[in-house]
Design a protein around this motif. Structure first.
Motif, PDB file in Angstrom:
ATOM      1  N   HIS A  92       0.853  -1.188   0.000  1.00  0.00           N
ATOM      2  CA  HIS A  92       0.000   0.000   0.000  1.00  0.00           C
ATOM      3  C   HIS A  92       0.888   1.236   0.000  1.00  0.00           C
ATOM      4  N   MET A  93       0.454   2.228  -0.740  1.00  0.00           N
ATOM      5  CA  MET A  93       1.116   3.528  -0.683  1.00  0.00           C
ATOM      6  C   MET A  93       0.417   4.367   0.372  1.00  0.00           C
ATOM      7  N   VAL A  94       1.179   4.900   1.297  1.00  0.00           N
ATOM      8  CA  VAL A  94       0.637   5.741   2.354  1.00  0.00           C
ATOM      9  C   VAL A  94       1.149   7.160   2.162  1.00  0.00           C
ATOM     10  N   GLY A  95       0.242   8.121   2.104  1.00  0.00           N
ATOM     11  CA  GLY A  95       0.636   9.522   2.019  1.00  0.00           C
ATOM     12  C   GLY A  95       0.852  10.047   0.619  1.00  0.00           C
ATOM     13  N   SER A  96       0.521   9.281  -0.415  1.00  0.00           N
ATOM     14  CA  SER A  96       0.729   9.747  -1.789  1.00  0.00           C
ATOM     15  C   SER A  96      -0.567  10.345  -2.346  1.00  0.00           C
ATOM     16  N   GLY A  97      -0.414  11.258  -3.284  1.00  0.00           N
ATOM     17  CA  GLY A  97      -1.562  11.838  -3.968  1.00  0.00           C
ATOM     18  C   GLY A  97      -2.238  12.969  -3.222  1.00  0.00           C
ATOM     19  N   TYR A  98      -1.657  13.432  -2.120  1.00  0.00           N
ATOM     20  CA  TYR A  98      -2.270  14.514  -1.349  1.00  0.00           C
ATOM     21  C   TYR A  98      -1.579  15.840  -1.651  1.00  0.00           C
ATOM     22  N   ASP A  99      -2.343  16.929  -1.568  1.00  0.00           N
ATOM     23  CA  ASP A  99      -1.829  18.270  -1.813  1.00  0.00           C
ATOM     24  C   ASP A  99      -1.272  18.829  -0.497  1.00  0.00           C
ATOM     25  N   ASP A 100       0.042  19.012  -0.432  1.00  0.00           N
ATOM     26  CA  ASP A 100       0.636  19.497   0.811  1.00  0.00           C
ATOM     27  C   ASP A 100       0.325  20.962   1.084  1.00  0.00           C
ATOM     28  N   LYS A 101      -0.305  21.630   0.108  1.00  0.00           N
ATOM     29  CA  LYS A 101      -0.731  23.014   0.329  1.00  0.00           C
ATOM     30  C   LYS A 101      -2.135  23.077   0.933  1.00  0.00           C
ATOM     31  N   ASN A 102      -2.859  21.977   0.882  1.00  0.00           N
ATOM     32  CA  ASN A 102      -4.201  21.925   1.448  1.00  0.00           C
ATOM     33  C   ASN A 102      -4.104  21.606   2.941  1.00  0.00           C
ATOM     34  N   PRO A 103      -4.686  22.443   3.805  1.00  0.00           N
ATOM     35  CA  PRO A 103      -4.500  22.233   5.255  1.00  0.00           C
ATOM     36  C   PRO A 103      -5.098  20.929   5.764  1.00  0.00           C
ATOM     37  N   TRP A 104      -6.088  20.394   5.071  1.00  0.00           N
ATOM     38  CA  TRP A 104      -6.683  19.122   5.495  1.00  0.00           C
ATOM     39  C   TRP A 104      -5.929  17.935   4.917  1.00  0.00           C
ATOM     40  N   GLU A 105      -5.608  18.002   3.642  1.00  0.00           N
ATOM     41  CA  GLU A 105      -4.915  16.881   3.009  1.00  0.00           C
ATOM     42  C   GLU A 105      -3.507  16.684   3.559  1.00  0.00           C
ATOM     43  N   THR A 106      -2.869  17.763   3.956  1.00  0.00           N
ATOM     44  CA  THR A 106      -1.505  17.627   4.478  1.00  0.00           C
ATOM     45  C   THR A 106      -1.466  16.839   5.782  1.00  0.00           C
ATOM     46  N   LEU A 107      -2.577  16.754   6.499  1.00  0.00           N
ATOM     47  CA  LEU A 107      -2.635  15.960   7.728  1.00  0.00           C
ATOM     48  C   LEU A 107      -2.484  14.470   7.446  1.00  0.00           C
ATOM     49  N   LEU A 108      -2.766  14.057   6.196  1.00  0.00           N
ATOM     50  CA  LEU A 108      -2.694  12.645   5.831  1.00  0.00           C
ATOM     51  C   LEU A 108      -1.328  12.232   5.291  1.00  0.00           C
ATOM     52  N   ILE A 109      -0.410  13.184   5.201  1.00  0.00           N
ATOM     53  CA  ILE A 109       0.928  12.891   4.702  1.00  0.00           C
ATOM     54  C   ILE A 109       1.852  12.606   5.892  1.00  0.00           C
ATOM     55  N   PRO A 110       2.511  11.433   5.935  1.00  0.00           N
ATOM     56  CA  PRO A 110       3.416  11.131   7.057  1.00  0.00           C
ATOM     57  C   PRO A 110       4.528  12.168   7.173  1.00  0.00           C
ATOM     58  N   LYS A 111       4.839  12.513   8.420  1.00  0.00           N
ATOM     59  CA  LYS A 111       5.876  13.509   8.692  1.00  0.00           C
ATOM     60  C   LYS A 111       6.844  12.972   9.736  1.00  0.00           C
ATOM     61  N   LYS A 112       7.919  13.701   9.957  1.00  0.00           N
ATOM     62  CA  LYS A 112       8.884  13.339  10.995  1.00  0.00           C
ATOM     63  C   LYS A 112       8.279  13.581  12.375  1.00  0.00           C
TER      64      LYS A 112
END
Length: 243
Positions: A92-112
């Motif tokens: 599974h791909m986790v965190g792909s296809g999301y807009d990091d400029k969107n305040p809601w979608e960026t919450l779904l992108i894994p971070k440090k």
């Protein structure tokens, strides 16, 4: 009041019973875990959250499992066990296809851990492993006062029931009756297996016996966001050892 034993039949194209998986690699044991079966029971009850009280009652009670395999006729007379299907590995791909400029979608992108963006982006590949075409009978000890509640829930589940992951849907009825003793429940499981032309492969029983003894961290004491488990010692007994 004395406890009783529920017989559960777990049959599906895919099953996955993780016990010590990490984020990137989600493995599976070769048999159902106690945490997985109790999680399935909670789904049937529609019981979300921590469920400390229910899990406290179920933690010391026995759970055993019997694994069955397919058979075929050999030279039109001898019944032969077929080899088990190999593990299926999916990813599974986790965190792909999301807009990091969107305040809601960026919450779904894994971070440090400090919340900043990961090097080379946050997308990750996670590997998932599944048992293929597996069949199990699970004999679960339950408090007699909970029998009606559990049986009704398993026959008419509140939420979807699945075997480890949501893609692992059952293909046969799960609840197969209540019995006064574990041995009677096992006898019924063997009857069902014979009707389906299945042969016993191995058993998993609580405690130390002749066979391969292993320690699992699969006794849940708290579900919800902060899951907690304790250890259980089980023995895997092959048909050769059992006889």
């Amino acid at each position: 009041m004395s406890n009783v034993y529920l017989l559960l039949w777990l049959e599906a194209p895919l099953q996955s019973w993780g016990a010590d998986s990490r984020f990137g690699r989600r493995g599976t044991l070769e048999f159902p875990t106690k945490s997985g079966v109790l999680g399935m029971l909670c789904c049937s009850l529609g019981a979300g959250g921590e469920q400390k009280e229910l899990l406290e009652k179920m933690a010391p009670l026995k759970q055993s499992a019997i694994s069955f395999c397919r058979t075929s006729k050999f030279r039109q007379e001898e019944i032969k066990k077929l080899d088990r299907e190999p593990l299926l590995r999916d990813f599974h791909m986790v965190g792909s296809g999301y807009d990091d400029k969107n305040p809601w979608e960026t919450l779904l992108i894994p971070k440090k851990s400090d919340g900043t963006a990961a090097v080379n982006g946050g997308s990750k590949i996670t590997y998932r492993y599944y048992l293929q075409d597996a069949v199990f009978a699970v004999i679960m000890e339950v408090p007699s006062e909970k029998l009606t509640l559990f049986a009704d829930a398993l026959e008419n589940p509140c939420w979807d029931i699945y075997f480890g992951r949501k893609c692992c849907a059952p293909t046969d009825f799960i609840y197969r009756g209540c019995f006064n003793t574990e041995s009677i429940a096992i006898g019924k499981a063997l009857e069902i297996a014979q009707e389906k032309k299945l042969m016993e492969d191995f058993r998993v029983v609580d405690g130390e016996h002749e066979g391969e003894t292993i320690i699992l961290n699969d006794v849940p004491i708290q579900f919800g966001e902060q899951k907690l488990y304790r250890e259980r010692r089980v023995t895997v007994i092959s048909c050769a050892n059992e006889n």
